[in-house]
Each structure stands twice: as C-alpha cells, then as structure tokens.
Motif scaffolding. Structure first.
Motif, short mmCIF file in Angstrom:
data_model
loop_
_atom_site.label_atom_id
_atom_site.label_comp_id
_atom_site.label_asym_id
_atom_site.label_seq_id
_atom_site.Cartn_x
_atom_site.Cartn_y
_atom_site.Cartn_z
N LEU A 130 0.92 -1.11 -0.19
CA LEU A 130 -0.08 0.13 -0.09
C LEU A 130 0.85 1.28 0.08
CD1 LEU A 130 -2.48 -1.26 2.75
CD2 LEU A 130 -2.73 -1.29 0.32
N GLN A 131 0.30 2.44 0.20
CA GLN A 131 1.00 3.75 -0.10
C GLN A 131 2.00 3.63 1.26
OE1 GLN A 131 -1.19 6.83 -1.49
NE2 GLN A 131 0.71 6.88 -2.50
N GLY A 132 3.00 4.01 1.10
CA GLY A 132 4.03 4.13 2.20
C GLY A 132 4.70 2.75 2.60
N SER A 133 4.46 1.69 1.86
CA SER A 133 4.92 0.35 2.19
C SER A 133 6.42 0.32 2.03
CB SER A 133 4.32 -0.81 1.22
OG SER A 133 5.13 -0.35 -0.29
N GLY A 134 6.86 1.53 1.39
CA GLY A 134 8.62 1.41 1.22
C GLY A 134 9.06 0.64 -0.19
N ALA A 135 8.24 0.24 -0.78
CA ALA A 135 8.56 -0.18 -2.39
C ALA A 135 9.41 0.78 -3.00
CB ALA A 135 7.43 -0.62 -3.03
N SER A 136 8.99 2.01 -3.31
CA SER A 136 9.48 2.89 -4.13
C SER A 136 10.92 3.24 -3.62
CB SER A 136 8.53 4.44 -4.11
OG SER A 136 7.76 3.99 -5.16
N ASP A 137 10.96 3.20 -2.29
CA ASP A 137 12.01 3.70 -1.39
C ASP A 137 13.19 2.45 -1.80
OD1 ASP A 137 11.69 6.03 -0.77
OD2 ASP A 137 11.32 5.77 1.26
N LEU A 138 12.82 1.52 -1.78
CA LEU A 138 13.55 0.14 -2.02
C LEU A 138 14.22 0.45 -3.27
CD1 LEU A 138 14.48 -2.78 -1.65
CD2 LEU A 138 12.58 -3.56 -2.78
N PHE A 139 13.35 0.87 -4.48
CA PHE A 139 13.97 0.96 -5.69
C PHE A 139 15.02 2.22 -5.62
CE2 PHE A 139 10.89 -0.91 -9.12
CZ PHE A 139 10.98 -2.08 -8.31
N LEU A 140 14.52 3.32 -4.99
CA LEU A 140 15.47 4.62 -5.12
C LEU A 140 16.70 4.09 -4.30
CD1 LEU A 140 12.85 7.41 -4.49
CD2 LEU A 140 14.06 6.95 -6.51
N GLY A 141 16.40 3.49 -3.16
CA GLY A 141 17.69 3.08 -2.35
C GLY A 141 18.60 2.08 -3.29
N LEU A 142 18.05 1.28 -3.88
CA LEU A 142 19.09 0.30 -4.57
C LEU A 142 19.75 1.17 -5.76
CD1 LEU A 142 16.96 -2.83 -5.37
CD2 LEU A 142 18.92 -2.78 -4.34
N PHE A 143 19.07 2.15 -6.45
CA PHE A 143 19.76 2.96 -7.30
C PHE A 143 20.48 3.80 -7.08
CE2 PHE A 143 18.74 5.81 -11.15
CZ PHE A 143 19.55 5.01 -12.14
N GLY A 144 20.89 4.15 -6.00
CA GLY A 144 21.74 5.10 -5.36
C GLY A 144 21.10 6.48 -5.18
#
Lengths: 336, 542
Positions: free
Chosen positions: B301-315
């Motif tokens: 859901l919103q705020g699950s951290g999925a997008s942050d997982l991507f951004l984090g991996l991507f640097g």
C-alpha cells in the motif's frame, strides 16, 4: 549545433519562429535603426563598428560564462566584482611588480576560477540558491579587490614609502591587448571575445559536459537519476564563468591601463541582459552561445547607435531598459 | 417504482454529449452525465477511463470540448477554475490546493477578500470562516496556518472553503486516499450532511467499500465512453466490476514462456534511510533474489517502502543504505546513480515528468542522456552516433513522433514512457527496476509495454516491478513480494498469489477485512482469470 537544438519545429497550425530567428530579427531591427539614424553617415564608417564591437567585448566575454551558468539553471552575479578583483591583481602583478605575462595571466585565471569554484561549491554542495551564493561572492570579491588595492586604483603612478610617486612603465603586453590587429580594423579584445564565444560554443554544443548542463537546467532530479554528475558539472559551470570573468578583468585592466577596484560594477547585469535578449531561458535548460552572440550584438549596437546620435546617457539608459523588456517579451515561448 | 418520480427532481448539473480530444487522441466520447441535488453520484472507471477529464471540464480546467453543460437548466461554459467556482461548482482535489503558510480564513477568502478599498477586514473574515468551520464540526482557530493541520483537517477546510463560496456541486476526487479510518467516517458524515443541505456530490473512488456505503447513483466510464448510469441498488458490485474492467485479464496481458536463469540481483539485509541514519529506515532488512528473465512484482500500500527500495538500490539516496547488493555475483557499492548504472541497474521512475525525463529537451537528448559518456569519445560527443542510437531505439519501441528533435513534452503519455524506457535500454541494463511503468497511459500503450517487458525477459534482463494495479501485479509477476511498512511480509510465486493473499500481507499479515486495493468483489471475480493467465491456458482464437 546549439542553434539547431533550439529550432522549434513549426507546426502547421501555429507558425512559430525559433529563438534564433527572433534574435536575428531583433538584431536586424537594431541595425536598421542605425541605418536610419546614421548620424550624418557615422554609422557607415568602419570605425564605428570597430568601436561598437570593442566596447561590447568585455561584456561579451562575461556573457559566455553567464550562458553556461544560466543554462544549468543558475545565475552568476559575482562576475562584475571578479572583473574588478582580477583587474586589480593583474595590474598589481604586471605594472607594480613587472611580472611576466606567463605568470600573471595563469595566476589571474586561477583567481577567477577560485571565485567560481567557491560560489559554485556553495550552490551545489551547500544547496544555497545561486542568486544568494553569487550575491555573497559579488560582495566578497568587491571587498577583496578593495583590500588588495588599498582602496585606490593600481596605476603606473606608484606611491613610495616617502609619499612621493614613482612612475612605472606600462607593460608591453598590456598595450598589446588594447591595440588592433588585422590591418588595424579589429581590436584585440574583440578577438579575445570571439575566441571565448567559440570555446563556450564548442563546449556546450559538442562536449558531454554541455549536454549535461542542459539536462541539469531543465530537470535536475531527472538528470541526477540518469547518472549525470550534477554537482561537479554545476561547479564547473561557475568555475568557467569565473575564468571568463578573469579574462574580462585582464582586458579591462589593459584597456584602462590600471586596476580599478570599482571596475566592473553592474557588468553582471549587462551580461545577463545579453544572454536573455538572445533567447536563453532564465529557467535553464534552453538556449545557447549563438543566441548569446546575437544578444551581445543587439545590446552593443544599440548602445553605439544611441551614443553616435548623441542621445544623452539618461535617455539611453531608459531606452535600454524599455528595449530589454520588449525583446524578452517577444522572445517568450508560448509553448506550455 | 421510485425511479419514475425522478423527472420531478431536475438535475443540478447536466452534461450532454461531451467529447474531448487531446490532439488526435479522443479521451471522452459523447459522454452524458448529470448530478441531482441531494445525491452522491459515484463516477467509476479504471485509470485512464476519462473520469478526471470529465471533472476537469466541469471545473473549468479544460475549456475546449464538444457538448453542452447545463446548470439548473441554464447553459454554462466554465471558462476557468475561478469561473466554475462562481457558478457554484467546487472540486476538492486529490492534491489539496490550500496555501500552507496562510491561515484557513485567508485561504477561504483568497481572491475574494472581504475588504474596503483594498483593506482586508481580518476580523470579519475570521468570524465568517469560523462559522463555516463549525458547521462542519471543526473546532479550529481560523487564524492558524493550514500547514499545521493534518491532511484530514485540511480537506475539511477545503470543503468549508467550497461551501463558503455557495457551492452547490461538490466534486471529490479520491478524497479518502490520505485519510485514516476515523477521518473517513467523519468525511462520510459530512457528505451525508451536505446532501441534506441540497448539494449534489460527485465522488470518485476506486474503493468498492466506499461505493457501496455512500452511492446513490453510479456512472461508469470505460476508455472514454459512457457505459451507463444506474441507481446504486441496480448495480451490484459484481456487475459494476464487469462494467469497469470490461474484459478478461487473459486478453489484457500477453502471455509469455518464462525461462528463469541464474541469479541476476541478490540483495541481503538491505535497508534504506532516506532521512539519514539517525531516522527510521523506510526499508528494513530486505532480502531476495531475482533470476535472469524473471519478473518480480513488489506489492504494497501507500508508504510500504517499495518505491524507496527502488530508489535506495539505485543510489538516489546516496550511501544512506545498508546491506549487501550483488549483481551477477559481484558486490555493488551503492553511492550514486552513476555508479549503479555502470553496474547494470536501471530505474524507470514512477513520475516520468518530474524525475524520469527532461521534458524541455529533445527525444534524442533524453534517450542518450544516461549513456552520454559511453557514446562520447574522450568527453567529446559524437552527434551522428547519438542520432543513430536514438533512431534504432525509437524504431525498436515503435515510438510515434514527428521527429526525434521534438521536445519530449510534446509527446503523448505512452510515447513519453517509451522514451523513458528507451533511455534505460540503451544503457544495456542487467536489472531493470520499473516503478509504475503503465501509470497514466492508455490501454494500447500499456499492452505494448507488457510485450516489451516480456521481450526483455527473453534477453535475460531481470525485472522488478511496482504497480498499484492489482491485476497487473498478479498477471505480470513470476513472483510477488509484498511489503508493509518497509518490511517484506511475503514472497510467493505468481500463480499462488491472489488478491486476498497480497492484500493480507500488504496490510501487515492480518486478514484483509476491507478493500484497499480493489475490493472483495473484484477479488472474487478476478482470481480465476489470474490463475488461468499465470498458468498454461492457451490464448483463444490464435
């Protein structure tokens, strides 16, 4: 080519002129003005054109660096003060200390580069708005120029410890910068300005860095996420602006045969006006050196035409103000 | 029987024969829609069905359209948002339109201050504002800056603002997306109250539960066309979903033979600290592996951290990450997007306009941007090579553009997305992170993107996918990972995952009691399709 990057496709419905075409049109209009108000034929004399170009050369050199910075989405208000700082320092080294140009020029460029690196670093690393960072540098460099010169002009008259004056000789290379080449028809400063424009053009149009500046100016976050080294590229733009300002400073000192700590005041605004009139967007990401060249010519010729017609300075300034607004409004793109 | 009485209740707003085009793209075709006083009218449809376009026409944002709008029988032409406000139509936007540092009184009277000769009567405005706020049961100081309130309160202020403008028609565009349960309850009470005052309410939502709770009538749009308007009682959830989706999932998603190879991306104990290491991480100790040619969907859901997982991996968060990341067996130090791109990772961001593309620049420039240095020789660009590369890519992805020198801003959403994908394919990635790859693009372009994804898997690229559309997540993924508050709650094979199991995990492992993704009824109708799609049923008719 930078100009071709800016060429907007004319769609069938809306006929739009490219910024380059519009700037050309404006320049043609200015030249037409000179044709009509030719001050009893003064406009048709070669000397008038030579002077127009010479007088706008120092501004043109500054506009090169300004174009790079503005395309990256920033602005550099410090260039006028850097002109003064470098003028003072180079005059001190060349006239008072009689150093060789092979030392004076690199050192002067280094001073300019350092100023640029500092303001660029403050913007890119500390994330201070470019307006503020370079405003601070503008004030600081002016102060430093006054500090180095002791508040007086650095000229061939050198005050001795016993309050008497000794007169130094003006270095030959200073005189060379203020001379003419090509059968006496082109000033050396104009040649320097042309060289600067060419370097800036090639860097922007053909070097990877130039393309990165466009991307940063148009969308910094997208550029960063595309692997563009945003911080070094931005700092490099300010360093380049500082170096161009230093070149302008040396020319200024040579032309005035002295280093004036008050020199260059307001030059940054003329340079910005030249860039903007050319059609480079202050929002960043759009524009180019060819446009700036047109902007330099527009303002340079305008000033000259007004002055050969003996328009008083007060009127001249007011007219220039009005023309800047008109030109920029005409340049504004309507695409959403 | 009761339906026969309705001619007596003349509609408050009546839109007839509305057609809207963006260029050659018809986004609304001959749609008719009306709202009566005292009703809640649900506008339903999938993303891209044309709901927001219809609303924007009513709200004066889109002004060139065909068709007529009547307000209480009188024909109107909303020219601007302000004009439509004056006519009594107010939109409560998803992104709130209040000005943060200004007080609620100032916000309510912005643009129509109570003033004499330019001098604002603050006291009067505050009294008036307080009156409207109390009417909505909101006991707040009208002088307090609105940014100090929660989103729910701000939404109420926005409604109060609309009411203070004598709005008769209130349009709410997914108003509960940012609200918690008790606040949703209060909003519903408010809606009820507004109905009794004779307002007509247009309510857009994807949540089935809300529809069944507050709907009086429902209008369904699909692909820009009107499917019909029915009383809520006549449109049970199952029928509503059939109307909205209109096709079997098997047709919507192309099939592929999966061939999963050696591990491409392995991450272990990966955490992301966007706010710095002293703050709480948004991704905690994530560990998983993706093989070559595999598609792994990340749900949440919103705020699950999925997008942050991507951004984090991507640097994108620099080195504010921890854990071990390996691409093709070799460890990657995450420091900046630049390094990560070199290591073979690419990220299609969720917002192509803000972070994906440089809209002002040309297609060529955008496509070659990540590979500029690679295409250049000692820092000097080779424009001819760049042109060639961009042209090849454009052809490969069937990019439809008049010229490659055209600014990306002038392309349609689907073609913009293709440019964004093209620029990453040019970096020859080994792992491609796709964050909402089909957001805001039409059905045809979606299908092309699905096919492209399959093509990429055949080349051995590992795909990690985030999508907020449950059907997409289930139909495309070989494996589904579900995140909740930064933790991976479930990691299951695609043919085992169901909307129920994904939702349960997304909500933190508890049984899904309501329908945050799509709704219980959607789940029951869609589940068989997903299974048939994920397994081996041949495509009929081919």
């Amino acid at each position: 080519m930078t100009a071709s990057n800016d060429l907007q496709r004319n769609t069938k419905k809306h006929f739009r002129l490219s910024p380059a075409a519009r700037a050309f049109l404006a320049l043609a209009l200015v030249l037409l003005l000179g044709f009509v108000f030719n001050a009893h034929g003064a406009f048709f004399k070669l000397g008038t054109h030579r002077d127009a170009l010479r007088q706008s050369s120092v501004y043109g050199i500054l506009a090169c660096g300004m174009t790079l910075v503005i395309i990256s989405g920033g602005i550099d208000l410090a260039v006028g003060s850097v002109v003064a700082l470098v003028a003072v320092c180079s005059a001190l080294m060349a006239i008072h200390w009689n150093w060789s140009p092979w030392i004076v020029v690199p050192l002067s460029l280094l001073i300019g580069a350092t100023c640029g690196a500092v303001s660029g670093g403050i913007t890119a690393l500390l994330r201070v708005q470019p307006f503020i960072a370079t405003l601070a540098m503008m004030v600081f460099a002016r102060g430093l120029a006054k500090h180095v010169s002791g508040g007086t002009k650095i000229s061939t008259a050198i005050e001795q410890a016993d309050k008497t004056y000794r007169y130094a000789e003006l270095p030959k290379w200073f005189r060379a910068i203020d001379s003419r080449v090509l059968w006496g028809q082109v000033s050396v400063v104009t040649v320097v300005c042309a060289a600067c424009l060419l370097v800036a053009f090639i860097a922007l149009a053909r070097h990877v860095w130039g393309r990165q500046l466009y991307a940063i100016g148009a969308n910094e976050e997208a550029a960063r996420l595309s692997g563009v080294p945003v911080i070094p590229a931005k700092i490099a733009a300010y360093v380049a602006s500082g170096v161009f300002a230093a070149i302008a400073g040396i020319c200024q000192a040579a032309q005035e045969t002295q280093g004036d700590p008050e020199a260059g005041a307001g030059y940054e605004l003329v340079a910005i006006a030249m860039v903007v009139i050319g059609g480079t967007s202050l929002m960043g990401g759009r524009g180019g050196v060819c446009l700036t060249l047109l902007g330099v010519l527009i303002i340079g010729y305008l000033e000259k035409i007004l002055s050969i017609n003996a328009v008083p300075e007060a009127t001249r300034l007011m007219l220039t103000g009005i023309i800047i607004v008109v030109a920029v409004v005409a340049q504004r793109q309507r695409s959403s | 029987m009761s339906d026969f009485v309705f001619p007596a209740v003349a509609p408050l707003v009546e839109m007839t024969g509305i057609t809207k085009r963006f260029g050659s793209n018809v986004v609304l075709q001959d749609v008719s829609f009306n709202v009566r006083a005292g009703e809640t009218h649900i506008l339903a449809g999938e993303n891209g069905a044309g709901k927001s376009t219809l609303i924007k026409i009513l709200g004066g944002i889109h002004t060139d359209f065909e068709g007529t709008i009547r307000l209480q029988g009188r024909e109107i032409q909303p020219r601007s948002p302000l004009h439509s406000n004056e006519l009594g139509i107010a939109i409560i936007h998803q992104e709130l339109s209040l000005i943060g540092p200004m007080s609620s009184a100032d916000n309510m009277f912005l643009g129509r201050n109570k003033a004499t000769a330019g001098w604002v009567h603050n006291r009067l405005q505050e009294q008036e504002a307080a009156k409207w706020l109390t009417q909505l049961g909101l006991d707040i100081d009208p002088r307090q800056p609105v940014e100090q309130f929660s989103i729910a309160v701000r939404q109420c202020i926005e409604i109060a603002k609309a009411l203070s403008q004598q709005a008769r028609v209130l349009i709410m565009d997914e108003p509960t997306s940012a609200l918690q349960e008790p606040e949703v309850e209060r909003l519903f009470q408010l809606v009820e109250q507004l109905k009794q005052q004779g307002c007509g309410i247009v309510y857009i939502t994807h949540k089935m539960e809300e529809i069944s709770r507050i709907a009086d009538r429902i209008t369904v749009l699909r692909d820009g066309k009107l499917l019909g308007t029915e009383a809520a009682s006549e449109l049970p959830a199952s029928k509503l979903i059939r109307w909205m989706v209109g096709r079997e999932l098997g047709e919507q998603f192309p099939r592929r033979d999966k061939q999963i190879g050696t591990p491409r991306l392995e991450i272990a104990n990966f955490s992301v600290f966007p706010q710095g290491r002293s703050a709480a991480p948004t991704v905690r100790n994530a560990s998983f592996t993706i093989g070559a040619g595999e598609i792994v969907g990340v749900g949440g859901l919103q705020g699950s951290g999925a997008s942050d997982l991507f951004l984090g991996l991507f640097g994108a968060y620099g080195n504010r990450v921890s854990g071990n990341v390996k691409i093709d067996g070799s460890t990657v130090t995450i420091h900046s997007p630049r390094r990560v791109i070199e290591a073979g990772l690419a990220l299609l961001t969720s917002d192509r306009k803000a972070t994906g593309l440089v809209l002002r620049r040309s297609i060529v420039e955008n496509i070659v941007l990540p590979s500029l240095s690679k295409l250049a020789r000692k820092g000097w660009r080779r424009p001819a090579a760049e042109q060639r590369v961009a042209a090849t890519m454009a052809e490969k992805l069937c990019l439809r553009a008049a010229s490659l020198e055209m600014p990306v801003a002038e392309l349609s959403g689907g073609n913009q997305q293709k440019v964004a994908i093209a620029k990453w394919l040019e970096t020859k990635p080994r792992v491609l992170l796709l964050d909402e790859p089909t957001r805001g693009i039409d059905i045809g372009a979606k299908r092309e993107i699905y096919e492209l994804m399959h093509q990429l898997t055949r080349q051995g690229i590992a795909l990690l996918l985030i999508t907020s559309e449950m059907s997409e997540l289930l139909a495309l993924s070989d494996r589904v990972i579900v995140m909740h508050r930064g933790r991976i709650m479930a990691d299951m094979p695609g043919n085992v995952a169901t909307p129920d199991s994904v939702l349960a995990a997304a909500m933190g492992g508890h049984e899904a009691d309501n329908s945050l993704f799509a709704g219980n009824d959607i789940q029951s109708t869609n589940a068989p399709d997903n299974e048939s799609c994920a397994t081996n049923e041949p495509v009929g008719g081919e």
